[in-house]
Scaffold this motif. Structure first.
Motif, PDB file in Angstrom:
ATOM      1  N   GLY A 164     -12.381   2.916   0.048  1.00  0.00           N
ATOM      2  CA  GLY A 164     -13.123   1.893  -0.679  1.00  0.00           C
ATOM      3  C   GLY A 164     -12.316   1.080  -1.646  1.00  0.00           C
ATOM      4  N   GLY A 165     -11.024   1.372  -1.784  1.00  0.00           N
ATOM      5  CA  GLY A 165     -10.170   0.589  -2.664  1.00  0.00           C
ATOM      6  C   GLY A 165     -10.453   0.816  -4.139  1.00  0.00           C
ATOM      7  N   GLY A 166      -9.712   0.075  -4.970  1.00  0.00           N
ATOM      8  CA  GLY A 166      -9.807   0.202  -6.418  1.00  0.00           C
ATOM      9  C   GLY A 166      -8.427   0.271  -7.024  1.00  0.00           C
ATOM     10  N   PRO A 167      -8.329   0.198  -8.333  1.00  0.00           N
ATOM     11  CA  PRO A 167      -7.023   0.310  -8.984  1.00  0.00           C
ATOM     12  C   PRO A 167      -6.333   1.631  -8.621  1.00  0.00           C
ATOM     13  CG  PRO A 167      -8.696  -0.412 -10.540  1.00  0.00           C
ATOM     14  CD  PRO A 167      -9.421  -0.003  -9.300  1.00  0.00           C
ATOM     15  N   VAL A 168      -5.040   1.561  -8.320  1.00  0.00           N
ATOM     16  CA  VAL A 168      -4.299   2.745  -7.895  1.00  0.00           C
ATOM     17  C   VAL A 168      -3.273   3.107  -8.963  1.00  0.00           C
ATOM     18  CG1 VAL A 168      -2.817   3.762  -6.128  1.00  0.00           C
ATOM     19  CG2 VAL A 168      -4.567   2.088  -5.477  1.00  0.00           C
ATOM     20  N   VAL A 169      -3.312   4.350  -9.377  1.00  0.00           N
ATOM     21  CA  VAL A 169      -2.360   4.895 -10.347  1.00  0.00           C
ATOM     22  C   VAL A 169      -1.571   5.999  -9.647  1.00  0.00           C
ATOM     23  CG1 VAL A 169      -2.098   6.139 -12.526  1.00  0.00           C
ATOM     24  CG2 VAL A 169      -3.838   4.348 -12.310  1.00  0.00           C
ATOM     25  N   ALA A 170      -0.267   5.996  -9.812  1.00  0.00           N
ATOM     26  CA  ALA A 170       0.571   7.041  -9.224  1.00  0.00           C
ATOM     27  C   ALA A 170       1.210   7.869 -10.334  1.00  0.00           C
ATOM     28  CB  ALA A 170       1.650   6.433  -8.333  1.00  0.00           C
ATOM     29  N   VAL A 171       1.367   9.143 -10.035  1.00  0.00           N
ATOM     30  CA  VAL A 171       1.977  10.071 -10.992  1.00  0.00           C
ATOM     31  C   VAL A 171       3.054  10.866 -10.265  1.00  0.00           C
ATOM     32  CG1 VAL A 171       1.578  11.918 -12.667  1.00  0.00           C
ATOM     33  CG2 VAL A 171      -0.271  10.298 -12.129  1.00  0.00           C
ATOM     34  N   ILE A 172       4.238  10.888 -10.834  1.00  0.00           N
ATOM     35  CA  ILE A 172       5.305  11.752 -10.334  1.00  0.00           C
ATOM     36  C   ILE A 172       5.407  12.955 -11.264  1.00  0.00           C
ATOM     37  CG2 ILE A 172       7.815  11.984 -10.110  1.00  0.00           C
ATOM     38  CD1 ILE A 172       7.884   9.130  -9.071  1.00  0.00           C
ATOM     39  N   ALA A 173       5.293  14.140 -10.668  1.00  0.00           N
ATOM     40  CA  ALA A 173       5.490  15.380 -11.428  1.00  0.00           C
ATOM     41  C   ALA A 173       6.808  15.982 -10.984  1.00  0.00           C
ATOM     42  CB  ALA A 173       4.341  16.349 -11.160  1.00  0.00           C
ATOM     43  N   ASP A 174       7.794  15.956 -11.871  1.00  0.00           N
ATOM     44  CA  ASP A 174       9.135  16.411 -11.489  1.00  0.00           C
ATOM     45  C   ASP A 174       9.943  16.684 -12.757  1.00  0.00           C
ATOM     46  OD1 ASP A 174      11.177  17.111  -9.775  1.00  0.00           O
ATOM     47  OD2 ASP A 174      11.863  15.060  -9.443  1.00  0.00           O
ATOM     48  N   ASP A 175      10.710  17.749 -12.714  1.00  0.00           N
ATOM     49  CA  ASP A 175      11.522  18.104 -13.885  1.00  0.00           C
ATOM     50  C   ASP A 175      13.014  18.018 -13.594  1.00  0.00           C
ATOM     51  OD1 ASP A 175      11.816  20.213 -12.156  1.00  0.00           O
ATOM     52  OD2 ASP A 175      11.194  21.767 -13.570  1.00  0.00           O
ATOM     53  N   ARG A 176      13.386  17.374 -12.472  1.00  0.00           N
ATOM     54  CA  ARG A 176      14.798  17.355 -12.084  1.00  0.00           C
ATOM     55  C   ARG A 176      15.605  16.281 -12.799  1.00  0.00           C
ATOM     56  NH1 ARG A 176      13.815  17.335  -5.657  1.00  0.00           N
ATOM     57  NH2 ARG A 176      11.968  16.164  -6.386  1.00  0.00           N
ATOM     58  N   TYR A 177      14.948  15.181 -13.190  1.00  0.00           N
ATOM     59  CA  TYR A 177      15.669  14.053 -13.768  1.00  0.00           C
ATOM     60  C   TYR A 177      14.928  13.546 -15.002  1.00  0.00           C
ATOM     61  CZ  TYR A 177      17.113  14.265  -8.864  1.00  0.00           C
ATOM     62  OH  TYR A 177      17.524  14.702  -7.637  1.00  0.00           O
ATOM     63  N   SER A 178      15.563  12.647 -15.714  1.00  0.00           N
ATOM     64  CA  SER A 178      14.926  12.003 -16.858  1.00  0.00           C
ATOM     65  C   SER A 178      13.705  11.218 -16.371  1.00  0.00           C
ATOM     66  CB  SER A 178      15.918  11.049 -17.532  1.00  0.00           C
ATOM     67  OG  SER A 178      15.240  10.125 -18.360  1.00  0.00           O
ATOM     68  N   PRO A 179      12.635  11.175 -17.169  1.00  0.00           N
ATOM     69  CA  PRO A 179      11.453  10.398 -16.754  1.00  0.00           C
ATOM     70  C   PRO A 179      11.759   8.940 -16.449  1.00  0.00           C
ATOM     71  CG  PRO A 179      10.893  11.847 -18.575  1.00  0.00           C
ATOM     72  CD  PRO A 179      12.383  11.937 -18.408  1.00  0.00           C
ATOM     73  N   HIS A 180      12.803   8.395 -17.041  1.00  0.00           N
ATOM     74  CA  HIS A 180      13.146   6.987 -16.813  1.00  0.00           C
ATOM     75  C   HIS A 180      14.197   6.822 -15.720  1.00  0.00           C
ATOM     76  CE1 HIS A 180      10.784   5.407 -20.159  1.00  0.00           C
ATOM     77  NE2 HIS A 180      11.183   6.456 -20.860  1.00  0.00           N
ATOM     78  N   ASP A 181      14.461   7.877 -14.960  1.00  0.00           N
ATOM     79  CA  ASP A 181      15.486   7.807 -13.917  1.00  0.00           C
ATOM     80  C   ASP A 181      15.132   6.748 -12.875  1.00  0.00           C
ATOM     81  OD1 ASP A 181      16.850   8.743 -11.252  1.00  0.00           O
ATOM     82  OD2 ASP A 181      17.874   9.840 -12.851  1.00  0.00           O
ATOM     83  N   GLU A 182      16.152   6.073 -12.395  1.00  0.00           N
ATOM     84  CA  GLU A 182      15.946   4.999 -11.421  1.00  0.00           C
ATOM     85  C   GLU A 182      15.320   5.512 -10.133  1.00  0.00           C
ATOM     86  OE1 GLU A 182      15.746   1.185 -10.147  1.00  0.00           O
ATOM     87  OE2 GLU A 182      16.300   1.933 -12.156  1.00  0.00           O
ATOM     88  N   ARG A 183      15.492   6.773  -9.794  1.00  0.00           N
ATOM     89  CA  ARG A 183      14.886   7.326  -8.583  1.00  0.00           C
ATOM     90  C   ARG A 183      13.377   7.161  -8.612  1.00  0.00           C
ATOM     91  NH1 ARG A 183      18.853  10.741 -10.389  1.00  0.00           N
ATOM     92  NH2 ARG A 183      20.422  11.517  -8.915  1.00  0.00           N
ATOM     93  N   TYR A 184      12.774   7.442  -9.762  1.00  0.00           N
ATOM     94  CA  TYR A 184      11.322   7.371  -9.863  1.00  0.00           C
ATOM     95  C   TYR A 184      10.834   5.929  -9.786  1.00  0.00           C
ATOM     96  CZ  TYR A 184      12.014  12.163 -11.553  1.00  0.00           C
ATOM     97  OH  TYR A 184      12.382  13.482 -11.673  1.00  0.00           O
ATOM     98  N   ARG A 185      11.590   5.023 -10.386  1.00  0.00           N
ATOM     99  CA  ARG A 185      11.206   3.615 -10.308  1.00  0.00           C
ATOM    100  C   ARG A 185      11.243   3.124  -8.866  1.00  0.00           C
ATOM    101  NH1 ARG A 185      14.198   3.358 -15.385  1.00  0.00           N
ATOM    102  NH2 ARG A 185      12.723   2.864 -17.068  1.00  0.00           N
ATOM    103  N   ARG A 186      12.204   3.632  -8.098  1.00  0.00           N
ATOM    104  CA  ARG A 186      12.281   3.226  -6.692  1.00  0.00           C
ATOM    105  C   ARG A 186      11.082   3.750  -5.906  1.00  0.00           C
ATOM    106  NH1 ARG A 186      18.229   3.977  -7.027  1.00  0.00           N
ATOM    107  NH2 ARG A 186      18.008   6.080  -6.204  1.00  0.00           N
ATOM    108  N   VAL A 187      10.642   4.954  -6.227  1.00  0.00           N
ATOM    109  CA  VAL A 187       9.462   5.496  -5.554  1.00  0.00           C
ATOM    110  C   VAL A 187       8.239   4.638  -5.862  1.00  0.00           C
ATOM    111  CG1 VAL A 187       7.855   7.451  -5.462  1.00  0.00           C
ATOM    112  CG2 VAL A 187      10.327   7.863  -5.461  1.00  0.00           C
ATOM    113  N   PHE A 188       8.070   4.252  -7.132  1.00  0.00           N
ATOM    114  CA  PHE A 188       6.916   3.417  -7.495  1.00  0.00           C
ATOM    115  C   PHE A 188       7.025   2.029  -6.866  1.00  0.00           C
ATOM    116  CE2 PHE A 188       6.428   6.104 -11.566  1.00  0.00           C
ATOM    117  CZ  PHE A 188       5.519   6.946 -10.935  1.00  0.00           C
ATOM    118  N   SER A 189       8.225   1.494  -6.797  1.00  0.00           N
ATOM    119  CA  SER A 189       8.415   0.195  -6.165  1.00  0.00           C
ATOM    120  C   SER A 189       8.048   0.259  -4.685  1.00  0.00           C
ATOM    121  CB  SER A 189       9.864  -0.262  -6.337  1.00  0.00           C
ATOM    122  OG  SER A 189      10.075  -1.515  -5.723  1.00  0.00           O
ATOM    123  N   LEU A 190       8.448   1.350  -4.027  1.00  0.00           N
ATOM    124  CA  LEU A 190       8.097   1.550  -2.624  1.00  0.00           C
ATOM    125  C   LEU A 190       6.580   1.632  -2.456  1.00  0.00           C
ATOM    126  CD1 LEU A 190       8.830   2.286   0.338  1.00  0.00           C
ATOM    127  CD2 LEU A 190       8.967   4.683  -0.424  1.00  0.00           C
TER     128      LEU A 190
END
Length: 408
Positions: free
Chosen positions: A77-103
């Motif tokens: 049915g659609g609607g605003p989508v929020v994504a959450v990464i739960a991970d303790d391997r890297y800094s929360p601001h690591d570029e890996r996570y930004r790439r996942v959100f961009s994807l």
């Protein structure tokens, strides 16, 4: 499509602390996708393995997930989508996570894009969270609705969502997904010292399942909220799951005696649901026969939406643990169906892993697995319930009326 931005404001701490209760367990190294109906209402929550290559790119499994996100969101049915990464391997601001959100944002473009992306190190009290993605600006350090771009988690075990779930279903949040699998660990056929089926044996001669393998199967491409079976498995009412008939699995000319036997088997299942303790050896063998007799199994699916739901869950779990081979597969499939139609996708997914490991050819398990992986809503299973009641009526057996509120 016009980009979705969450109606203001979202309390990020409240939303993030509710995630474990929405899933039923504490996720780790996961990508969680939440589709909002309103700032205070969740339409659907899904979890996937956060599969990254050594250089930080999305692994093939995660790419498969991302490519399906738009389709899944639209199905719900659609609607605003929020994504959450739960991970303790890297800094929360690591570029890996930004790439996942961009994807994810790219793959959700036809569904309004990814509104917000958060990173949490752990779903536990006082663990930090950071907002690192916002639709239209990409990586961001800005606040949400005037709220800070970072904060700390509340206790997920005492969140309002967790309390409401405990009151309505009696379920507590499990420590991890492995605890769900552990609930299906094989046990002896029965508690009788004179059992005809010693540990590891079953009426069909199958050996014990390697539960470590079952628990460890990759599920990254399955939503944790999953139908024509191939040849070989067909109910006496082929409209169940929309399959065209390909011939009977039992000989013609014996309909009345066959239906009489099936009615007795279905009544035995209903009686066992309400009987205390573990079934004895003879009853366990009878129940094995019952749930692997397709009209009986198909009729028993209806118990998932009645006041017998809790009793059915207990029986299906007991049979999953006590039976082997096709019996274990059928019991686990009944359990998966019960969880799926109730919107408990993580529990359904684990039960389907178990069913397909016990008997990879068990067709209903395959069909439900395909539906769950494709993000199909639980509402699609209600046509099957209508067929289940029809089969029970044909057999002359009364199953209590449906009382479960439709999910999805």
């Amino acid at each position: 499509m016009t980009p979705h931005t969450p109606p203001s404001p979202i309390d990020a701490t409240t939303l993030l602390s509710a995630v474990p209760a929405l899933l039923g367990f504490i996720p780790t190294r996961s990508l969680i996708v939440v589709v909002l109906r309103s700032p205070n209402s969740v339409r659907v929550a899904m979890r996937f393995d956060l599969s990254l290559t050594p250089d930080g790119c999305a692994a093939d499994e995660l790419l498969v997930v991302a490519e399906s996100l738009g389709h899944i969101v639209r199905r719900h049915g659609g609607g605003p989508v929020v994504a959450v990464i739960a991970d303790d391997r890297y800094s929360p601001h690591d570029e890996r996570y930004r790439r996942v959100f961009s994807l994810a944002d790219d793959c959700l473009s036809e569904s309004g894009g990814l509104a917000q992306g958060f990173v949490v190190t752990a779903f536990e009290r006082h663990a930090p969270w950071q907002l690192i993605w916002r639709r239209g600006t990409g990586p961001t350090a800005a606040g949400v609705g005037g709220r800070p771009a970072g904060g700390t988690m509340a206790d997920p075990y005492t969140s309002p969502t967790a309390v409401a779930e405990a009151v309505s279903t009696g379920r507590r949040i499990l420590g991890d997904r492995g605890e769900i699998a552990a609930m299906l660990t094989p046990l002896p056929h029965c508690d009788s010292p004179n059992c005809d089926f010693p540990s590891g044996d079953s009426p069909s001669g199958d050996s014990l399942i390697d539960t470590e393998f079952v628990a460890g199967q990759p599920v990254s491409a399955r939503t944790e909220l999953r139908l024509a079976p191939p040849r070989g498995e067909r109910s006496s009412r082929p409209a169940l799951v929309g399959i065209e008939p390909h011939g009977d699995i039992e000989p013609h000319g014996d309909t009345e005696p066959r239906d009489g036997r099936n009615a007795e088997l279905l009544r035995a299942v209903l009686h066992a649901m309400q009987a205390p303790g573990v079934p004895d050896c003879a009853t366990m063998t009878l129940l094995h026969r019952a749930i692997t007799t397709l009209p009986v199994r198909d009729a028993a699916l209806a118990c998932a939406v009645t006041d017998l739901r809790a009793d059915a869950e207990n029986l299906w779990r007991t049979l999953t643990r006590r039976l082997r081979g096709t019996g274990r597969a059928s019991a686990a499939t009944l359990l998966a169906h019960l969880h799926y139609i109730g919107g408990e996708g993580a529990f359904a997914g684990v039960a389907l892993d178990c069913a397909l490991a016990a008997d990879p050819g068990w067709k209903l398990a395959t069909l439900l697995d395909q539906a769950l992986r494709g993000g199909a809503t639980p509402s699609i299973l209600w046509d099957m319930i209508d067929e289940s009641y029809g089969i029970a009526t044909d057999l002359g057996v009364v199953i209590p009326r449906a009382t479960l509120r439709a999910v999805g």
